[in-house]
Design a protein around this motif. Structure first.
Motif, PDB file in Angstrom:
ATOM      1  N   SER A  85      11.357  -3.749  -3.027  1.00 26.05           N
ATOM      2  CA  SER A  85      12.762  -3.393  -3.023  1.00 26.05           C
ATOM      3  C   SER A  85      13.224  -3.262  -4.465  1.00 26.05           C
ATOM      4  CB  SER A  85      13.563  -4.487  -2.314  1.00 26.05           C
ATOM      5  OG  SER A  85      14.936  -4.209  -2.341  1.00 26.05           O
ATOM      6  N   TYR A  86      14.069  -2.283  -4.724  1.00 27.36           N
ATOM      7  CA  TYR A  86      14.619  -2.060  -6.050  1.00 27.36           C
ATOM      8  C   TYR A  86      16.134  -2.102  -5.962  1.00 27.36           C
ATOM      9  CZ  TYR A  86      10.056   0.152  -6.842  1.00 27.36           C
ATOM     10  OH  TYR A  86       8.724   0.422  -6.921  1.00 27.36           O
ATOM     11  N   GLU A  87      16.785  -2.694  -6.965  1.00 28.92           N
ATOM     12  CA  GLU A  87      18.238  -2.690  -7.018  1.00 28.92           C
ATOM     13  C   GLU A  87      18.685  -2.323  -8.420  1.00 28.92           C
ATOM     14  OE1 GLU A  87      20.238  -6.171  -5.545  1.00 28.92           O
ATOM     15  OE2 GLU A  87      18.713  -6.442  -4.008  1.00 28.92           O
ATOM     16  N   GLY A  88      19.742  -1.583  -8.512  1.00 28.84           N
ATOM     17  CA  GLY A  88      20.315  -1.205  -9.793  1.00 28.84           C
ATOM     18  C   GLY A  88      20.683   0.267  -9.787  1.00 28.84           C
ATOM     19  N   LEU A  89      21.382   0.694 -10.815  1.00 29.34           N
ATOM     20  CA  LEU A  89      21.726   2.101 -10.955  1.00 29.34           C
ATOM     21  C   LEU A  89      20.654   2.757 -11.811  1.00 29.34           C
ATOM     22  CD1 LEU A  89      25.547   1.803 -11.578  1.00 29.34           C
ATOM     23  CD2 LEU A  89      24.399   2.560  -9.509  1.00 29.34           C
ATOM     24  N   TYR A  90      19.860   3.601 -11.209  1.00 30.52           N
ATOM     25  CA  TYR A  90      18.760   4.231 -11.917  1.00 30.52           C
ATOM     26  C   TYR A  90      18.369   5.518 -11.202  1.00 30.52           C
ATOM     27  CZ  TYR A  90      16.154   2.148  -8.149  1.00 30.52           C
ATOM     28  OH  TYR A  90      15.718   1.789  -6.907  1.00 30.52           O
ATOM     29  N   ASP A  91      17.682   6.381 -11.928  1.00 29.62           N
ATOM     30  CA  ASP A  91      17.186   7.632 -11.356  1.00 29.62           C
ATOM     31  C   ASP A  91      15.670   7.596 -11.192  1.00 29.62           C
ATOM     32  OD1 ASP A  91      19.733   8.941 -11.234  1.00 29.62           O
ATOM     33  OD2 ASP A  91      19.645   9.145 -13.402  1.00 29.62           O
ATOM     34  N   VAL A  92      14.983   6.845 -12.036  1.00 30.60           N
ATOM     35  CA  VAL A  92      13.527   6.694 -11.971  1.00 30.60           C
ATOM     36  C   VAL A  92      13.237   5.197 -11.920  1.00 30.60           C
ATOM     37  CG1 VAL A  92      11.337   7.123 -13.144  1.00 30.60           C
ATOM     38  CG2 VAL A  92      13.175   8.827 -13.286  1.00 30.60           C
ATOM     39  N   PHE A 100       0.812  -1.209   0.000  1.00 31.32           N
ATOM     40  CA  PHE A 100       0.000   0.000   0.000  1.00 31.32           C
ATOM     41  C   PHE A 100       0.846   1.259   0.000  1.00 31.32           C
ATOM     42  CE2 PHE A 100       0.458  -1.616   4.282  1.00 31.32           C
ATOM     43  CZ  PHE A 100       1.022  -0.545   4.928  1.00 31.32           C
ATOM     44  N   CYS A 101       2.134   1.097  -0.129  1.00 28.12           N
ATOM     45  CA  CYS A 101       3.014   2.258  -0.083  1.00 28.12           C
ATOM     46  C   CYS A 101       3.233   2.777  -1.502  1.00 28.12           C
ATOM     47  CB  CYS A 101       4.339   1.842   0.546  1.00 28.12           C
ATOM     48  SG  CYS A 101       5.392   3.214   0.939  1.00 28.12           S
ATOM     49  N   LEU A 102       2.975   4.018  -1.725  1.00 30.99           N
ATOM     50  CA  LEU A 102       3.135   4.619  -3.046  1.00 30.99           C
ATOM     51  C   LEU A 102       4.468   5.330  -3.125  1.00 30.99           C
ATOM     52  CD1 LEU A 102       1.718   5.167  -5.712  1.00 30.99           C
ATOM     53  CD2 LEU A 102       0.798   7.240  -4.722  1.00 30.99           C
ATOM     54  N   LEU A 103       5.249   4.987  -4.154  1.00 28.43           N
ATOM     55  CA  LEU A 103       6.543   5.637  -4.331  1.00 28.43           C
ATOM     56  C   LEU A 103       6.315   6.997  -4.974  1.00 28.43           C
ATOM     57  CD1 LEU A 103       8.547   2.649  -5.768  1.00 28.43           C
ATOM     58  CD2 LEU A 103       8.544   3.534  -3.457  1.00 28.43           C
ATOM     59  N   THR A 104       6.905   8.012  -4.381  1.00 28.43           N
ATOM     60  CA  THR A 104       6.658   9.354  -4.889  1.00 28.43           C
ATOM     61  C   THR A 104       7.916  10.072  -5.347  1.00 28.43           C
ATOM     62  OG1 THR A 104       6.816  10.244  -2.653  1.00 28.43           O
ATOM     63  CG2 THR A 104       4.622   9.682  -3.466  1.00 28.43           C
ATOM     64  N   ALA A 105       9.074   9.651  -4.904  1.00 29.45           N
ATOM     65  CA  ALA A 105      10.293  10.396  -5.236  1.00 29.45           C
ATOM     66  C   ALA A 105      11.173   9.599  -6.173  1.00 29.45           C
ATOM     67  CB  ALA A 105      11.073  10.696  -3.957  1.00 29.45           C
ATOM     68  N   ASN A 106      11.926  10.296  -7.002  1.00 26.29           N
ATOM     69  CA  ASN A 106      12.940   9.642  -7.814  1.00 26.29           C
ATOM     70  C   ASN A 106      14.036   9.168  -6.882  1.00 26.29           C
ATOM     71  OD1 ASN A 106      11.544  10.281 -10.068  1.00 26.29           O
ATOM     72  ND2 ASN A 106      12.805  12.016 -10.628  1.00 26.29           N
ATOM     73  N   THR A 107      14.668   8.062  -7.235  1.00 26.97           N
ATOM     74  CA  THR A 107      15.660   7.470  -6.384  1.00 26.97           C
ATOM     75  C   THR A 107      17.020   7.528  -7.049  1.00 26.97           C
ATOM     76  OG1 THR A 107      13.962   5.989  -5.585  1.00 26.97           O
ATOM     77  CG2 THR A 107      16.218   5.378  -5.117  1.00 26.97           C
ATOM     78  N   PHE A 108      18.026   7.958  -6.310  1.00 29.99           N
ATOM     79  CA  PHE A 108      19.375   8.073  -6.827  1.00 29.99           C
ATOM     80  C   PHE A 108      20.270   7.149  -6.015  1.00 29.99           C
ATOM     81  CE2 PHE A 108      17.210  12.029  -7.571  1.00 29.99           C
ATOM     82  CZ  PHE A 108      17.421  12.206  -8.927  1.00 29.99           C
ATOM     83  N   GLY A 109      20.158   5.864  -6.209  1.00 33.88           N
ATOM     84  CA  GLY A 109      20.950   4.947  -5.423  1.00 33.88           C
ATOM     85  C   GLY A 109      20.979   3.595  -6.057  1.00 33.88           C
ATOM     86  N   GLN A 110      21.537   2.661  -5.316  1.00 33.88           N
ATOM     87  CA  GLN A 110      21.655   1.324  -5.841  1.00 33.88           C
ATOM     88  C   GLN A 110      20.639   0.363  -5.236  1.00 33.88           C
ATOM     89  OE1 GLN A 110      25.604  -0.114  -5.612  1.00 33.88           O
ATOM     90  NE2 GLN A 110      26.424   1.509  -6.866  1.00 33.88           N
ATOM     91  N   HIS A 111      20.107   0.684  -4.078  1.00 36.88           N
ATOM     92  CA  HIS A 111      19.184  -0.244  -3.431  1.00 36.88           C
ATOM     93  C   HIS A 111      18.194   0.550  -2.584  1.00 36.88           C
ATOM     94  CE1 HIS A 111      18.060  -4.143  -1.674  1.00 36.88           C
ATOM     95  NE2 HIS A 111      17.779  -3.404  -0.619  1.00 36.88           N
ATOM     96  N   VAL A 112      16.925   0.303  -2.783  1.00 39.17           N
ATOM     97  CA  VAL A 112      15.894   0.991  -2.015  1.00 39.17           C
ATOM     98  C   VAL A 112      14.910  -0.043  -1.511  1.00 39.17           C
ATOM     99  CG1 VAL A 112      13.993   2.636  -2.111  1.00 39.17           C
ATOM    100  CG2 VAL A 112      16.071   3.079  -3.386  1.00 39.17           C
TER     101      VAL A 112
END
Length: 164
Positions: free
Chosen positions: A34-41, A10-22
């Motif tokens: 969870s997201y992994e990789g080099l990405y901005d969006v 139920f959690c909505l992602l709202t911000a762009n991410t500048f990292g390798q793991h969120v």
């Protein structure tokens, strides 16, 4: 008693991410995504988080053997959202058996219980695999290079909870 698949997303992602793991956590620190990789969006399911929830709720099937024994569990799945939005490299990172309600299970030998728990885990993983494999194309993750954005593959982790 009506059987449900409880999906804790139920959690909505709202911000762009500048990292390798969120990791996306609920208020009680339960892993939601969870997201992994080099990405901005980050990659996005068509229609966003609400559409992903609806898709999982409508298309995830409760395994018959788990339903028969009153078993609940969770399959923590991971996959890659490729540069074209297709899903690939689907795997079950972990499968947990969280509850068993059937007294017949408790009457079995320790070996029989172990064998059945393995069947339950495989059935949860197969059900989760099937629903992820059938997903429509996603919007791929994006990485900024200079003034342009390029599609990049992103590893996505998604727990799917099976609850009666």
């Amino acid at each position: 008693m009506m059987k449900h698949i409880l999906l804790v997303l139920f959690c909505l992602l709202t911000a762009n991410t500048f990292g390798q793991h969120v990791d996306i956590l609920s208020n009680d620190s339960t892993l939601l995504q969870s997201y992994e990789g080099l990405y901005d969006v980050h990659p996005q399911f068509p229609g966003g988080q609400d559409a992903l929830l609806a898709y999982l709720k409508n298309y995830t099937r409760y395994p018959k053997i788990a339903e028969h024994y009153g078993v609940e569990g969770q399959a923590i799945m991971s996959f890659i959202v490729d540069t074209d939005g297709h899903i690939k490299e689907i795997s079950a990172n972990e499968v947990k058996i969280t509850k068993i309600f059937d007294a017949r299970f408790m009457a079995l030998t320790e070996y029989e219980q172990k064998m059945l728990k393995e069947r339950f885990a495989r059935s949860f993983a197969r059900s989760a695999y099937r629903v992820i494999k059938a997903m429509p194309k996603w919007k791929p993750g994006l990485q900024k290079e200079g003034n342009t954005m390029h599609e990049v593959p992103v590893k996505y982790t998604l727990p799917i909870t099976f609850s009666m």
